[in-house]
Design an enzyme around this catalytic site. Structure first.
Site, PDB file in Angstrom:
ATOM      1  N   VAL A  17       0.856  -1.186   0.000  1.00 38.20           N
ATOM      2  CA  VAL A  17       0.000   0.000   0.000  1.00 38.20           C
ATOM      3  C   VAL A  17       0.893   1.238   0.000  1.00 38.20           C
ATOM      4  O   VAL A  17       1.922   1.250   0.668  1.00 38.20           O
ATOM      5  CB  VAL A  17      -0.908   0.023   1.248  1.00 38.20           C
ATOM      6  CG1 VAL A  17      -1.944   1.144   1.147  1.00 38.20           C
ATOM      7  CG2 VAL A  17      -1.598  -1.316   1.433  1.00 38.20           C
ATOM      8  N   GLU A  18       0.485   2.268  -0.753  1.00 44.40           N
ATOM      9  CA  GLU A  18       1.375   3.424  -0.903  1.00 44.40           C
ATOM     10  C   GLU A  18       1.701   4.115   0.418  1.00 44.40           C
ATOM     11  O   GLU A  18       2.755   4.727   0.555  1.00 44.40           O
ATOM     12  CB  GLU A  18       0.807   4.433  -1.895  1.00 44.40           C
ATOM     13  CG  GLU A  18      -0.286   5.317  -1.335  1.00 44.40           C
ATOM     14  CD  GLU A  18      -0.445   6.624  -2.111  1.00 44.40           C
ATOM     15  OE1 GLU A  18      -0.409   6.609  -3.337  1.00 44.40           O
ATOM     16  OE2 GLU A  18      -0.612   7.662  -1.447  1.00 44.40           O
ATOM     17  N   THR A  19       0.810   4.038   1.391  1.00 46.19           N
ATOM     18  CA  THR A  19       1.073   4.661   2.687  1.00 46.19           C
ATOM     19  C   THR A  19       2.244   4.008   3.413  1.00 46.19           C
ATOM     20  O   THR A  19       2.730   4.548   4.395  1.00 46.19           O
ATOM     21  CB  THR A  19      -0.162   4.549   3.595  1.00 46.19           C
ATOM     22  OG1 THR A  19      -0.795   3.304   3.325  1.00 46.19           O
ATOM     23  CG2 THR A  19      -1.124   5.673   3.360  1.00 46.19           C
TER      24      THR A  19
ATOM     25  N   GLN B 121      -2.820  11.649   6.216  1.00 39.19           N
ATOM     26  CA  GLN B 121      -3.156  11.313   4.829  1.00 39.19           C
ATOM     27  C   GLN B 121      -4.618  10.918   4.772  1.00 39.19           C
ATOM     28  O   GLN B 121      -5.080  10.110   5.571  1.00 39.19           O
ATOM     29  CB  GLN B 121      -2.268  10.163   4.331  1.00 39.19           C
ATOM     30  CG  GLN B 121      -2.695   9.643   2.963  1.00 39.19           C
ATOM     31  CD  GLN B 121      -1.610   8.893   2.214  1.00 39.19           C
ATOM     32  OE1 GLN B 121      -0.491   8.758   2.674  1.00 39.19           O
ATOM     33  NE2 GLN B 121      -1.944   8.409   1.032  1.00 39.19           N
TER      34      GLN B 121
ATOM     35  N   HIS C   3       2.900  11.991  -5.577  1.00 36.04           N
ATOM     36  CA  HIS C   3       3.219  11.760  -4.158  1.00 36.04           C
ATOM     37  C   HIS C   3       4.703  11.500  -3.942  1.00 36.04           C
ATOM     38  O   HIS C   3       5.305  12.023  -3.004  1.00 36.04           O
ATOM     39  CB  HIS C   3       2.404  10.573  -3.629  1.00 36.04           C
ATOM     40  CG  HIS C   3       1.030  10.968  -3.198  1.00 36.04           C
ATOM     41  ND1 HIS C   3       0.096  10.065  -2.765  1.00 36.04           N
ATOM     42  CD2 HIS C   3       0.431  12.172  -3.123  1.00 36.04           C
ATOM     43  CE1 HIS C   3      -1.015  10.700  -2.444  1.00 36.04           C
ATOM     44  NE2 HIS C   3      -0.844  11.977  -2.656  1.00 36.04           N
TER      45      HIS C   3
END
Lengths: 262, 307
Positions: free
Chosen positions: A51-53, B31, B107
């Protein structure tokens, strides 16, 4: 014989079939998540979900609504940072597959998730790139799942947020994009389109059951080339059951309506 | 060795007053619907700090509130999004009506800019954004947002250079901190480690103040050491209505309610700001108004089941 399924079901199932075991897959939430988890439960148990997080290899609990949801963090092997995921894994060149979504997809599979109309004076401002540009620039294979509507498939995107083949077969290479010639596969509720490496354009490779080439052309603003009109394989009972009972049991992403009796 | 604890604990009012000025570039933590620093965003709105430039990756509630309160002149970010809850509508409205300047990056590009800022170097290369309108179309030309050069060691390989970013001040909501500002972020950390270390000042609110002895006996748990942090505020639920990993889930009802008001704009939106910020004497009053005790308990219970 499978009792019933919708074309949305099959769209997600066909996407899941693109994922191979041990692939490193960059995923967010939504339909890409559903497709990835389905693959993981069926034929790709060793797939690594990133996951990008910053979460790596979680055991996702149904049904997350955000990349920040604790449901995509459950039993992960690492809770890291955005730089870990998008830099250290993706830009580093380790992602086998990445999923994209967007408001517009053009004939070169360029994707717009930034604005409709003029960029500086937009008719509608959209959320923006997020990690999408990064995913499209660096992954070895790019999957796009989207419902098929004419406005989503214009000849040209109003704004190119994420690169497809830009303007032709050498478009990515000429621009210096690291992943030069990736497979790009667009899976909709009407058909499957893939990038033809000779032209850099999307061609129809498969049709959903009961859908004709004319249906696709009517619902696509650019003129898609036709490579083949074989049908997407019908789902197996196991695919349907796993999808609705294990991956999206609450029907958050896939409702059980308008089934095709088969 | 840190023998004496430097006490940086403050209340939000004093911290914002002391460390944030009109015209500042503010690094925004959190986020989407996770770990947004709602407490500090509310306080900035209350104190009407103006002409702000907001920077971050996936910005949501903090950015939207500050834009909606007309305190922002420019944003530089990767996205304005609450994911399934929609676009950041006040931000969208401001862009559609030419009320703010905006600079889009990916990002990774934003995280890389913070990384350069944290390393004290002037710029950093990336291989993202090539061939796309992120490089071709610009809203303003006031700040050169990138350069494309050839890799000096590889013939004909274009590389994007991004300017380092060092915010004047960043606002973060973390799970834990001690009085001196050794902070512990649990779960995902998004762009925050680089952004915090790049910032000239950092204000951190946290769910729980921890003993500095705990820090010394668990140094591996510390996400960011105290030298980067200027103010520490203990505020349970300081990230509400977004989720804080290990503490509480996001409140879908209030996020949807906010999004409805933000999308409508005008009087409906200004009423929201009045009711939930300007007319609240404390953050606790806002929590009571928007969620109440039972809802908060449910959000906490729900998180515990997901750990």
């Amino acid at each position: 014989m499978v009792t019933s399924f919708t074309l949305d079901d099959l769209m997600v199932i066909e996407a899941s079939r693109q994922i191979q075991d041990e692939n490193i897959v960059l995923v967010g939430t939504g339909l890409p998540m559903v497709a990835s988890l389905l693959a993981q439960k069926l034929h790709a148990p060793k797939m690594c979900y990133v996951v990008e997080t910053g979460n790596i290899a979680p055991e996702v609990i149904p049904t997350p609504t955000s990349v920040c949801d604790p449901r995509v963090m459950y039993k992960a092997i690492k809770h890291g940072s955005l730089l870990d995921s998008l830099g250290g894994i993706l830009q580093r060149g380790l992602a086998d597959i990445a999923f994209l979504g967007g408001a517009q997809i053009d004939e070169y599979a360029n994707v717009n998730s930034t604005s409709i109309g003029d960029y500086s004076n937009p008719k509608v401002r959209l959320p923006g790139s997020g990690g999408a540009n990064d995913l499209a620039s660096h992954a070895k294979k790019i999957l796009i799942i989207t419902r098929h509507e004419k406005r989503r498939f214009p000849k040209n995107c109003d704004y190119i947020t994420s690169p497809g083949y830009i303007d032709g077969p050498e478009g990515r290479k000429n621009a210096g994009i690291p992943s030069k010639y990736p497979d790009i596969i667009v899976i909709t509720n009407l058909c499957v389109m893939e990038i033809d490496k000779k032209t850099g354009k999307l061609v129809i490779t498969k049709l959903m059951p009961s859908i004709s080439i004319d249906d696709v052309i009517t619902n696509t603003d650019f003129e898609p080339l036709i490579q083949s009109s074989i049908n997407v394989s019908n789902p197996t009972q196991k695919e349907i059951d796993t999808l609705h009972n294990e991956v999206d049991p609450l029907g958050v992403y896939l409702k059980k309506n308008n089934p095709i009796n088969n | 060795m840190l023998n004496k604890i430097i006490d940086k604990t403050m209340n939000p009012k004093d911290a914002v007053q002391e460390f944030i000025s009109d015209g500042d570039t503010i690094g925004i933590g959190g986020q989407s619907i996770g770990r947004v620093s709602t407490l500090l965003a509310h306080e900035i709105v209350r104190q009407q700090k103006k002409d702000l430039t907001l920077v971050g990756c996936n910005l949501s509630l903090s950015m939207d509130l500050l834009v909606g309160a007309k305190l922002v002149k420019r944003t530089e970010c990767g996205s304005g999004s609450f994911e399934r809850f929609g676009t950041a509508f006040q931000w969208r409205n401001a862009i559609q009506n030419n009320l703010i300047e905006f600079q889009d990056y990916s990002h990774l590009a934003m995280a890389s800019r913070f990384l350069a800022g944290s390393l004290g170097i002037p710029f950093i290369p990336t291989k993202s954004m090539l061939g796309t309108d992120l490089l071709k179309k610009q809203n303003t030309n006031k700040i050169n947002p990138f350069e494309i050069i050839n890799n000096p060691w590889q013939k004909d390989e274009p590389v994007v250079l991004l300017p380092a970013l060092q915010p004047d001040v960043s606002i973060i909501h973390a799970q834990m901190a001690d009085k001196s500002g050794n902070i512990i972020i649990e779960g995902f950390t998004t762009h925050e480690p680089e952004m915090i270390k790049a910032s000239k000042k950092v204000i951190v609110s946290c769910e729980k103040l921890i003993d500095s002895e705990f820090v010394k006996s668990h140094p591996e748990k510390i996400s960011i050491p105290y030298i980067f942090i200027d103010a520490v505020i203990e505020q349970p639920l300081g990230g509400y209505p977004t989720s804080v990993y290990n503490y509480y889930e996001h409140d879908s009802d209030h996020i949807l309610y906010y999004q409805e008001k933000a999308r409508s704009g005008g009087k409906e939106y200004s009423n929201y700001l009045d009711e939930y910020i300007y007319n609240c004497k404390s953050f606790e009053e806002y929590i009571q108004k928007s969620a109440g005790t039972n809802k908060i308990k449910a959000l906490k219970d729900s998180m515990l089941k997901l750990l």
